[in-house]
Design an enzyme around this catalytic site. Structure first.
Site, PDB file in Angstrom:
ATOM      1  CE  LYS A 125      48.193  41.076  29.719  1.00 15.90           C
ATOM      2  NZ  LYS A 125      47.733  40.089  30.903  1.00 15.90           N
ATOM      3  CG  HIS A 205      44.469  40.198  38.576  1.00 10.54           C
ATOM      4  ND1 HIS A 205      44.274  41.072  37.332  1.00 10.54           N
ATOM      5  CD2 HIS A 205      43.718  39.231  38.318  1.00 10.54           C
ATOM      6  CE1 HIS A 205      43.425  40.446  36.645  1.00 10.54           C
ATOM      7  NE2 HIS A 205      43.096  39.307  37.301  1.00 10.54           N
ATOM      8  NE  ARG A 208      41.336  42.905  34.737  1.00 14.25           N
ATOM      9  CZ  ARG A 208      40.679  43.676  33.801  1.00 14.25           C
ATOM     10  NH1 ARG A 208      40.508  45.038  34.002  1.00 14.25           N
ATOM     11  NH2 ARG A 208      40.779  43.201  32.494  1.00 14.25           N
ATOM     12  CE1 TYR A 240      39.019  36.990  37.260  1.00 14.01           C
ATOM     13  CE2 TYR A 240      38.441  38.276  35.271  1.00 14.01           C
ATOM     14  CZ  TYR A 240      39.186  37.874  36.385  1.00 14.01           C
ATOM     15  OH  TYR A 240      40.574  38.351  36.211  1.00 14.01           O
TER      16      TYR A 240
END
Length: 256
Positions: A125, A205, A208, A240
Site C-alpha cells: 500500500k 487486519h 497485523r 497500537y
C-alpha cells in the site's frame, strides 16, 4: 453544491470517507488548473460541523493477540486446509502483513535461511512503485513456528512457484487461484469461532494489528516494530502502542 453533498453523505458515511472524497474533489480541480472549491469557508465550516456531530474515531479491527492466536492454532487439525490456514495465520501475524500483501506472496518471494526465512515484499500500500523491501521471519521459540508452518504447507501442497495461498475445494484439493482479501477475513473468523472466541470486531487486519500490539506489550521498541510492519513513522504506530500500554503500570492497579 459541495457543502450540500457532504452534508448528505454525513447521514450514511464515516467522517474519514467524506474527507477522502473531499480530497479527491480538490485534487481533481487543482489538476485541471481550477480553483479548489473544498477550501471555501462554507465547505470547511460544514466539515467541522460533521466532525463535531459524527465524531472522528475510526472503526478499527480488533487485534488478534499472540495468546489468542495460539488458542486458535491449538484447535486446528492436520487436514490440508488446516495446514494452509495455520501457515496463513502465522505468517500474517509474524510478518505483520496487510491482507493484500499476504495473499499477494508467491513462492519465489520466499528464501529460507539458517535463522528462518526472508520474504521479499514486492509491492504494498505504501510502495506503489514496487521498490520492494525484505522482511525477516525468524524461527519461532514455541511449537507454533511460522517458518515451519510455511514449509509444511509448501511441502504438503507441492507449491514451488506463483501464489502461496490458494483456494481449496471441500475435498482439500488446491486450485490454481489466489485467495482473496475477503477470504483471509473469513478464514480468521471461522477459526476464531471454532476456538470458542467471538469473531465480532476481527478482520483480515487483525493479524497485523495483533502483531504490533503484542510486540508493544512485550516491550519491543517502536523502531523494531516499524521494521516489521513497514509503517513510515512512529505516529502511524501510536494507536497500537497505546493499546499495548493500557495495562502497563496502570494507575488504577496501584490503588484497587
Amino acid at each position: 453544491m459541495i457543502a450540500g453533498y457532504i452534508a448528505l453523505l454525513a447521514q450514511t458515511h464515516a467522517v474519514s470517507t467524506i474527507a477522502r472524497r473531499l480530497a479527491a474533489i480538490g485534487k481533481t480541480h487543482r489538476a485541471r488548473g481550477l480553483a479548489d472549491p473544498t477550501k471555501s469557508e462554507l465547505v470547511k465550516a460544514t466539515m467541522r460541523g460533521i466532525r463535531r456531530t459524527n465524531g472522528t474515531a475510526q472503526v478499527e479491527a480488533k487485534p488478534l493477540l499472540r495468546d489468542d492466536l495460539f488458542a486458535v492454532l491449538e484447535r486446528m487439525g492436520d487436514r490440508p486446509k488446516d495446514v494452509r490456514d495455520r501457515a496463513l495465520l502465522l505468517l500474517g501475524f509474524a510478518g505483520a502483513f496487510r491482507r493484500s500483501e499476504l495473499i499477494g506472496l508467491n513462492a519465489e518471494d520466499i528464501d529460507f535461511a539458517r535463522q528462518g526465512m526472508v520474504i521479499t515484499l514486492r509491492r504494498s500500500k505504501t510502495d506503489q512503485d514496487g521498490a520492494g523491501r525484505k522482511i525477516g521471519i525468524p524461527f519461532g521459540r514455541t511449537r507454533h513456528c511460522p517458518v515451519k508452518a510455511l514449509e509444511g504447507w509448501l511441502d504438503n501442497s507441492a507449491i514451488d512457484r506463483d501464489p502461496i495461498f490458494v483456494v481449496m475445494d471441500r475435498h482439500g484439493r488446491t486450485r490454481d487461484k489466489r485467495l482473496s482479501g475477503e477470504a483471509v477475513s473469513i478464514i480468521l473468523k471461522t477459526r476464531l469461532r471454532q476456538a470458542g472466541i467471538n469473531p465480532a470486531g476481527y478482520s483480515g487486519h487483525s493479524l497485523r494489528a495483533g502483531f504490533a500490539t503484542s510486540a508493544a506489550m512485550a516491550g519491543a521498541s517502536m523502531l523494531k516494530i516499524r521494521g516489521q510492519t513497514g509503517h513510515a513513522n512512529d505516529a502511524m504506530l501510536a494507536r497500537y502502542i497505546r493499546d499495548g500500554d493500557l495495562f502497563t503500570d496502570n494507575a488504577a492497579g496501584a490503588v484497587l
